[in-house]
Design a protein around this motif. Structure first.
Motif, short mmCIF file in Angstrom:
data_model
loop_
_atom_site.label_atom_id
_atom_site.label_comp_id
_atom_site.label_asym_id
_atom_site.label_seq_id
_atom_site.Cartn_x
_atom_site.Cartn_y
_atom_site.Cartn_z
N LEU A 94 79.20 33.83 62.05
CA LEU A 94 79.10 31.98 61.83
C LEU A 94 79.38 31.22 62.99
N GLY A 95 79.81 31.84 64.22
CA GLY A 95 80.19 31.30 65.45
C GLY A 95 79.43 31.52 66.69
N ILE A 96 77.98 32.12 66.54
CA ILE A 96 77.35 31.92 67.01
C ILE A 96 76.49 31.13 67.67
N ASP A 97 76.62 30.28 68.84
CA ASP A 97 75.46 29.59 69.55
C ASP A 97 73.84 29.29 69.03
N ARG A 98 73.56 28.17 68.19
CA ARG A 98 72.78 28.02 67.49
C ARG A 98 71.17 28.20 68.26
N THR A 99 71.63 26.73 69.37
CA THR A 99 71.52 26.75 70.20
C THR A 99 70.42 27.57 71.22
N LEU A 100 70.93 28.76 71.11
CA LEU A 100 70.25 30.33 71.78
C LEU A 100 69.60 30.96 70.74
N SER A 101 70.02 31.13 69.02
CA SER A 101 69.81 32.11 68.36
C SER A 101 69.10 31.71 67.33
N GLY A 102 68.96 30.20 67.31
CA GLY A 102 67.73 29.31 66.23
C GLY A 102 68.87 29.65 65.14
N SER A 103 68.53 28.64 64.27
CA SER A 103 69.22 27.53 62.89
C SER A 103 68.16 28.40 61.95
N PRO A 104 69.54 29.29 60.84
CA PRO A 104 68.39 29.61 59.27
C PRO A 104 68.16 28.60 58.93
N VAL A 105 66.44 28.18 57.89
CA VAL A 105 65.90 27.88 57.34
C VAL A 105 65.75 28.20 56.10
N GLU A 106 66.06 29.57 55.85
CA GLU A 106 65.92 30.06 54.43
C GLU A 106 66.93 31.17 53.97
N PRO A 132 68.78 36.59 49.36
CA PRO A 132 69.67 38.53 49.43
C PRO A 132 68.30 39.05 49.97
N GLY A 133 68.40 39.97 51.28
CA GLY A 133 67.66 40.13 51.76
C GLY A 133 66.54 40.18 52.79
N PHE A 134 66.50 38.30 52.77
CA PHE A 134 65.64 37.50 53.78
C PHE A 134 66.73 36.84 54.49
N ALA A 135 65.95 36.21 55.48
CA ALA A 135 66.03 34.68 56.72
C ALA A 135 65.03 34.77 56.81
N ARG A 136 64.50 33.40 57.02
CA ARG A 136 63.97 32.63 57.52
C ARG A 136 64.73 32.09 58.77
N VAL A 137 64.36 32.53 59.74
CA VAL A 137 65.45 31.68 61.53
C VAL A 137 64.80 30.67 62.08
N SER A 138 64.95 29.16 62.24
CA SER A 138 63.66 28.30 63.21
C SER A 138 64.81 28.03 64.47
N LEU A 178 59.34 28.96 67.59
CA LEU A 178 59.33 29.93 66.53
C LEU A 178 60.11 30.20 65.53
N THR A 179 59.89 30.83 64.87
CA THR A 179 60.62 31.16 63.06
C THR A 179 59.98 32.75 63.09
N ALA A 180 61.45 33.08 63.18
CA ALA A 180 61.76 34.39 62.64
C ALA A 180 61.74 35.11 61.50
N GLU A 181 60.88 36.12 60.57
CA GLU A 181 61.47 36.22 59.60
C GLU A 181 62.16 37.48 59.22
N ALA A 182 62.82 37.84 58.39
CA ALA A 182 63.57 38.83 58.31
C ALA A 182 63.57 39.34 57.21
N LYS A 183 63.35 40.90 57.03
CA LYS A 183 63.33 41.68 55.54
C LYS A 183 64.17 42.88 55.69
N VAL A 184 64.84 43.15 54.31
CA VAL A 184 65.21 44.31 54.70
C VAL A 184 64.38 45.22 53.82
N SER A 185 64.22 46.08 54.18
CA SER A 185 63.01 46.93 54.30
C SER A 185 64.06 48.14 53.54
N GLY A 186 64.85 48.53 54.30
CA GLY A 186 65.99 50.67 53.46
C GLY A 186 67.55 49.93 53.64
N GLU A 187 67.71 50.86 52.58
CA GLU A 187 69.49 50.21 52.80
C GLU A 187 69.94 51.84 52.11
#
Length: 133
Positions: A13-25, A28-34, A90-99
Motif C-alpha cells: 500500500l505504500g509503494i510509489d505508483r509513479t515508479l511501479s504502476g497503478s492497479p486498474v483491475e 482473486p489470483g489476477f491483477a492488471r497494472v498500468s 505499459l500494462t502488466a497482467e499477472a495470474k497466479v498459476s499455482g499454489e
C-alpha cells in the motif's frame, strides 16, 4: 486511470505508483497494472527505459495478484523481449498459476499495445507475519 475494481488491494500500500504502476483491475489470483514510462526511468540520452523499471511493474503486478499483506518475492525468471522507451504505456497482467503451502507461482506479461515486451515467472511466498518482524 481508474482505481482498481472488484477486490480491495491488501498489499504494498505504500509503494510509489509513479515508479511501479497503478492497479486498474484486481480480482482473486489476477491483477492488471498500468504504467507510463518517464524520463526519470531513462538509461541514456535516447530515452531507453532501464529494464528494472518494467521488471518492477511486473513484480508489483505479481504482488497484487497474490494480494496478501505479507507476500514477498522469492525468485523470478525474467525475459526482456523488446526495448521500452520513455513515454511508452505499459500494462502488466499477472495470474497466479499455482499454489502450494506458502508458495505462489505467478505468470506475468508486460505489453505495450499488442506487443509483449517482458514475460516472467515469479515465485512468491505468503508469510505468517511481515518479513521484517
Amino acid at each position: 486511470r481508474r482505481a482498481c475494481s472488484t477486490t480491495s488491494l491488501n498489499t504494498h500500500l505504500g509503494i510509489d505508483r509513479t515508479l511501479s504502476g497503478s492497479p486498474v483491475e484486481l480480482r482473486p489470483g489476477f491483477a492488471r497494472v498500468s504504467m507510463t514510462t518517464t524520463p526519470t526511468m531513462s538509461a541514456d540520452g535516447r530515452g531507453l527505459t532501464h529494464g528494472g523499471f518494467y521488471f518492477g511493474l511486473a513484480d508489483y503486478a505479481a504482488m497484487c495478484a497474490v494480494n496478501d499483506p505479507n507476500v514477498v518475492l522469492g525468485s523470478a525468471e525474467a525475459r526482456f523481449l523488446k526495448p521500452v522507451k520513455c513515454g511508452d504505456s505499459l500494462t502488466a497482467e499477472a495470474k497466479v498459476s499455482g499454489e502450494k503451502g506458502k508458495k505462489r507461482l505467478v505468470d506475468v506479461t508486460v505489453t505495450r499495445g499488442d506487443e509483449v515486451v517482458f514475460a516472467g515467472n515469479f515465485v512468491c511466498f505468503v508469510l505468517e507475519r511481515h518479513v521484517l518482524d
